[in-house]
Design a protein around this motif. Structure first.
Motif, PDB file in Angstrom:
ATOM      1  N   TRP A  47      40.757  35.761  40.996  1.00 24.26           N
ATOM      2  CA  TRP A  47      41.951  36.577  41.218  1.00 24.26           C
ATOM      3  C   TRP A  47      42.069  36.997  42.672  1.00 24.26           C
ATOM      4  O   TRP A  47      43.137  37.378  43.118  1.00 24.26           O
ATOM      5  CB  TRP A  47      41.951  37.807  40.313  1.00 24.26           C
ATOM      6  CG  TRP A  47      42.145  37.454  38.864  1.00 24.26           C
ATOM      7  CD1 TRP A  47      42.615  36.282  38.363  1.00 24.26           C
ATOM      8  CD2 TRP A  47      41.858  38.284  37.733  1.00 24.26           C
ATOM      9  NE1 TRP A  47      42.643  36.329  36.986  1.00 24.26           N
ATOM     10  CE2 TRP A  47      42.187  37.543  36.577  1.00 24.26           C
ATOM     11  CE3 TRP A  47      41.355  39.570  37.593  1.00 24.26           C
ATOM     12  CZ2 TRP A  47      42.022  38.046  35.295  1.00 24.26           C
ATOM     13  CZ3 TRP A  47      41.198  40.083  36.311  1.00 24.26           C
ATOM     14  CH2 TRP A  47      41.540  39.325  35.178  1.00 24.26           C
ATOM     15  N   LEU A  83      38.734  51.336  43.519  1.00 24.69           N
ATOM     16  CA  LEU A  83      40.088  51.116  43.002  1.00 24.69           C
ATOM     17  C   LEU A  83      40.967  50.439  44.045  1.00 24.69           C
ATOM     18  O   LEU A  83      41.726  49.518  43.723  1.00 24.69           O
ATOM     19  CB  LEU A  83      40.711  52.452  42.571  1.00 24.69           C
ATOM     20  CG  LEU A  83      40.099  53.115  41.338  1.00 24.69           C
ATOM     21  CD1 LEU A  83      40.658  54.513  41.148  1.00 24.69           C
ATOM     22  CD2 LEU A  83      40.334  52.269  40.083  1.00 24.69           C
ATOM     23  N   GLN A  84      40.841  50.883  45.302  1.00 21.65           N
ATOM     24  CA  GLN A  84      41.672  50.306  46.355  1.00 21.65           C
ATOM     25  C   GLN A  84      41.315  48.842  46.611  1.00 21.65           C
ATOM     26  O   GLN A  84      42.199  47.996  46.749  1.00 21.65           O
ATOM     27  CB  GLN A  84      41.525  51.114  47.647  1.00 21.65           C
ATOM     28  CG  GLN A  84      42.435  50.599  48.757  1.00 21.65           C
ATOM     29  CD  GLN A  84      42.347  51.428  50.019  1.00 21.65           C
ATOM     30  OE1 GLN A  84      41.784  52.519  50.021  1.00 21.65           O
ATOM     31  NE2 GLN A  84      42.894  50.908  51.101  1.00 21.65           N
ATOM     32  N   MET A  86      39.872  46.727  44.517  1.00 19.57           N
ATOM     33  CA  MET A  86      40.301  45.915  43.369  1.00 19.57           C
ATOM     34  C   MET A  86      41.799  45.626  43.440  1.00 19.57           C
ATOM     35  O   MET A  86      42.247  44.522  43.141  1.00 19.57           O
ATOM     36  CB  MET A  86      39.968  46.626  42.052  1.00 19.57           C
ATOM     37  CG  MET A  86      38.491  46.666  41.730  1.00 19.57           C
ATOM     38  SD  MET A  86      37.721  45.023  41.625  1.00 19.57           S
ATOM     39  CE  MET A  86      38.521  44.360  40.163  1.00 19.57           C
ATOM     40  N   ASN A  87      42.568  46.622  43.854  1.00 17.38           N
ATOM     41  CA  ASN A  87      44.018  46.451  43.952  1.00 17.38           C
ATOM     42  C   ASN A  87      44.389  45.546  45.125  1.00 17.38           C
ATOM     43  O   ASN A  87      45.144  44.589  44.966  1.00 17.38           O
ATOM     44  CB  ASN A  87      44.682  47.822  44.108  1.00 17.38           C
ATOM     45  CG  ASN A  87      46.189  47.763  43.925  1.00 17.38           C
ATOM     46  OD1 ASN A  87      46.729  46.787  43.440  1.00 17.38           O
ATOM     47  ND2 ASN A  87      46.864  48.818  44.323  1.00 17.38           N
ATOM     48  N   ASP A  88      43.826  45.836  46.308  1.00 16.88           N
ATOM     49  CA  ASP A  88      44.196  45.102  47.516  1.00 16.88           C
ATOM     50  C   ASP A  88      43.667  43.673  47.537  1.00 16.88           C
ATOM     51  O   ASP A  88      44.373  42.753  47.940  1.00 16.88           O
ATOM     52  CB  ASP A  88      43.676  45.827  48.770  1.00 16.88           C
ATOM     53  CG  ASP A  88      44.364  47.165  48.999  1.00 16.88           C
ATOM     54  OD1 ASP A  88      45.360  47.462  48.302  1.00 16.88           O
ATOM     55  OD2 ASP A  88      43.881  47.932  49.860  1.00 16.88           O
ATOM     56  N   ASP A  91      44.152  42.114  43.336  1.00 19.30           N
ATOM     57  CA  ASP A  91      45.434  42.316  42.675  1.00 19.30           C
ATOM     58  C   ASP A  91      45.255  42.851  41.253  1.00 19.30           C
ATOM     59  O   ASP A  91      45.963  42.450  40.336  1.00 19.30           O
ATOM     60  CB  ASP A  91      46.211  40.992  42.657  1.00 19.30           C
ATOM     61  CG  ASP A  91      47.700  41.217  42.856  1.00 19.30           C
ATOM     62  OD1 ASP A  91      48.076  42.335  43.232  1.00 19.30           O
ATOM     63  OD2 ASP A  91      48.478  40.280  42.610  1.00 19.30           O
ATOM     64  N   VAL A  92      44.275  43.730  41.068  1.00 16.15           N
ATOM     65  CA  VAL A  92      43.967  44.287  39.751  1.00 16.15           C
ATOM     66  C   VAL A  92      44.074  45.812  39.818  1.00 16.15           C
ATOM     67  O   VAL A  92      43.484  46.434  40.694  1.00 16.15           O
ATOM     68  CB  VAL A  92      42.527  43.908  39.307  1.00 16.15           C
ATOM     69  CG1 VAL A  92      42.168  44.595  37.998  1.00 16.15           C
ATOM     70  CG2 VAL A  92      42.394  42.405  39.168  1.00 16.15           C
ATOM     71  N   VAL A  93      44.838  46.373  38.890  1.00 19.87           N
ATOM     72  CA  VAL A  93      44.905  47.826  38.764  1.00 19.87           C
ATOM     73  C   VAL A  93      43.925  48.212  37.663  1.00 19.87           C
ATOM     74  O   VAL A  93      44.102  47.854  36.501  1.00 19.87           O
ATOM     75  CB  VAL A  93      46.332  48.298  38.403  1.00 19.87           C
ATOM     76  CG1 VAL A  93      46.350  49.800  38.171  1.00 19.87           C
ATOM     77  CG2 VAL A  93      47.314  47.907  39.499  1.00 19.87           C
ATOM     78  N   ASP A  95      42.508  50.716  35.215  1.00 20.82           N
ATOM     79  CA  ASP A  95      42.901  51.996  34.623  1.00 20.82           C
ATOM     80  C   ASP A  95      42.056  52.359  33.409  1.00 20.82           C
ATOM     81  O   ASP A  95      42.447  53.175  32.591  1.00 20.82           O
ATOM     82  CB  ASP A  95      44.389  51.977  34.247  1.00 20.82           C
ATOM     83  CG  ASP A  95      44.750  50.849  33.297  1.00 20.82           C
ATOM     84  OD1 ASP A  95      43.831  50.130  32.845  1.00 20.82           O
ATOM     85  OD2 ASP A  95      45.946  50.680  32.998  1.00 20.82           O
TER      86      ASP A  95
END
Length: 199
Positions: A47, A83-84, A86-88, A91-93, A95
Motif C-alpha cells: 500500500w 497515525l500520520q 500510516m496515513n501519509d 494511505d491508511v487511516v 481507527d
C-alpha cells in the motif's frame, strides 16, 4: 560411512543482551512494529508502493531518532507519529486504536530497557524467531546491528562539524498531493460513486 550427516557448526545464539542499549531499543521498536497487524498488512499489500518494506524500516529508525532528539516523547506523541505515517506513507487511516496500543508497548519497552530489564525484549525476540524462522530472524538482527553502527558513524560525523541536514536523505520520498475529485451529481440529484484507483 555410518549414515550420520555431520552438521555445520552453528553461529553463536544471538540475543538482545549482546547489543548496545541503543540497538536494544532499535530491536524493540522493530519487533513492536513488525508485530502490528495493520502495518504488516500494508507492507505485504504494498500500500506504500514498491518500497513499503523500506518505509517500515525507515519508521523504525525515525522512532528511535525521535527518542534521541526528544527524550520526553510519550505514548500520545508516538501514537500521533504512527497515525500520520500510516496515513501519509501507506494511505491508511487507522481507527481501531491499535496505534495507541503499539505506542504504549514501545514506551513500555523503552522504560524497561532504560532500567536494564530485557525480559520483555527477549520474549518478543524468541516469539519472532519461532514465528518467522531462523533466516528471517538473523536478517532482522543484522539489520538492527547495522543500523546501530551507522548511527554511531553519523554521531561521529556530527561531532566533526558536518551539517546535520544531510540525514534527511534517509526519508522516503513523499508523494505529490492528491488531486481532489469533485463528486458528480446527475439531473435526478444522485451522486455518482467513483471507485478508488488500484495502485
Amino acid at each position: 560411512m555410518d549414515g550420520t550427516s555431520q552438521s555445520q557448526p552453528q553461529p553463536p545464539e544471538q540475543t538482545p543482551t549482546s547489543l548496545s542499549p541503543s540497538a536494544q531499543l532499535d530491536l524493540a521498536i522493530t519487533l513492536a512494529l513488525h508485530n502490528w497487524p495493520v502495518l504488516s498488512l500494508a507492507v505485504q499489500s504494498s500500500w506504500g508502493g514498491p518500497t513499503s518494506a523500506d518505509k517500515r524500516d525507515w519508521l523504525c529508525a525515525a522512532i528511535a531518532e525521535l527518542f534521541t532528539d526528544r527524550p520526553d516523547t510519550d505514548a500520545g506523541d508516538l501514537e500521533e507519529v504512527l497515525l500520520q505515517v500510516m496515513n501519509d506513507e501507506f494511505d491508511v487511516v487507522v481507527d481501531d486504536e491499535s496505534a495507541g496500543d503499539v505506542a504504549d508497548r514501545i514506551i513500555d519497552l523503552k522504560g524497561k530497557i532504560d532500567k536494564g530489564d530485557l525480559e520483555m525484549v527477549n520474549k518478543l525476540w524468541e516469539d519472532w524467531k519461532q514465528r518467522e524462522g531462523k533466516a528471517s530472524s538473523v536478517g532482522l538482527f543484522k539489520r538492527v546491528e547495522t543500523n546501530d553502527e551507522d548511527q554511531e558513524t553519523d554521531e561521529d560525523e556530527e561531532e566533526d562539524g558536518e551539517d546535520e541536514d544531510v540525514e534527511m536523505e534517509d526519508a522516503p520520498a513523499t508523494r505529490p498531493p492528491r488531486e481532489v475529485i469533485e463528486p458528480e451529481v446527475d439531473e435526478d440529484g444522485f451522486t455518482k460513486v467513483v471507485g478508488r484507483r488500484k495502485r
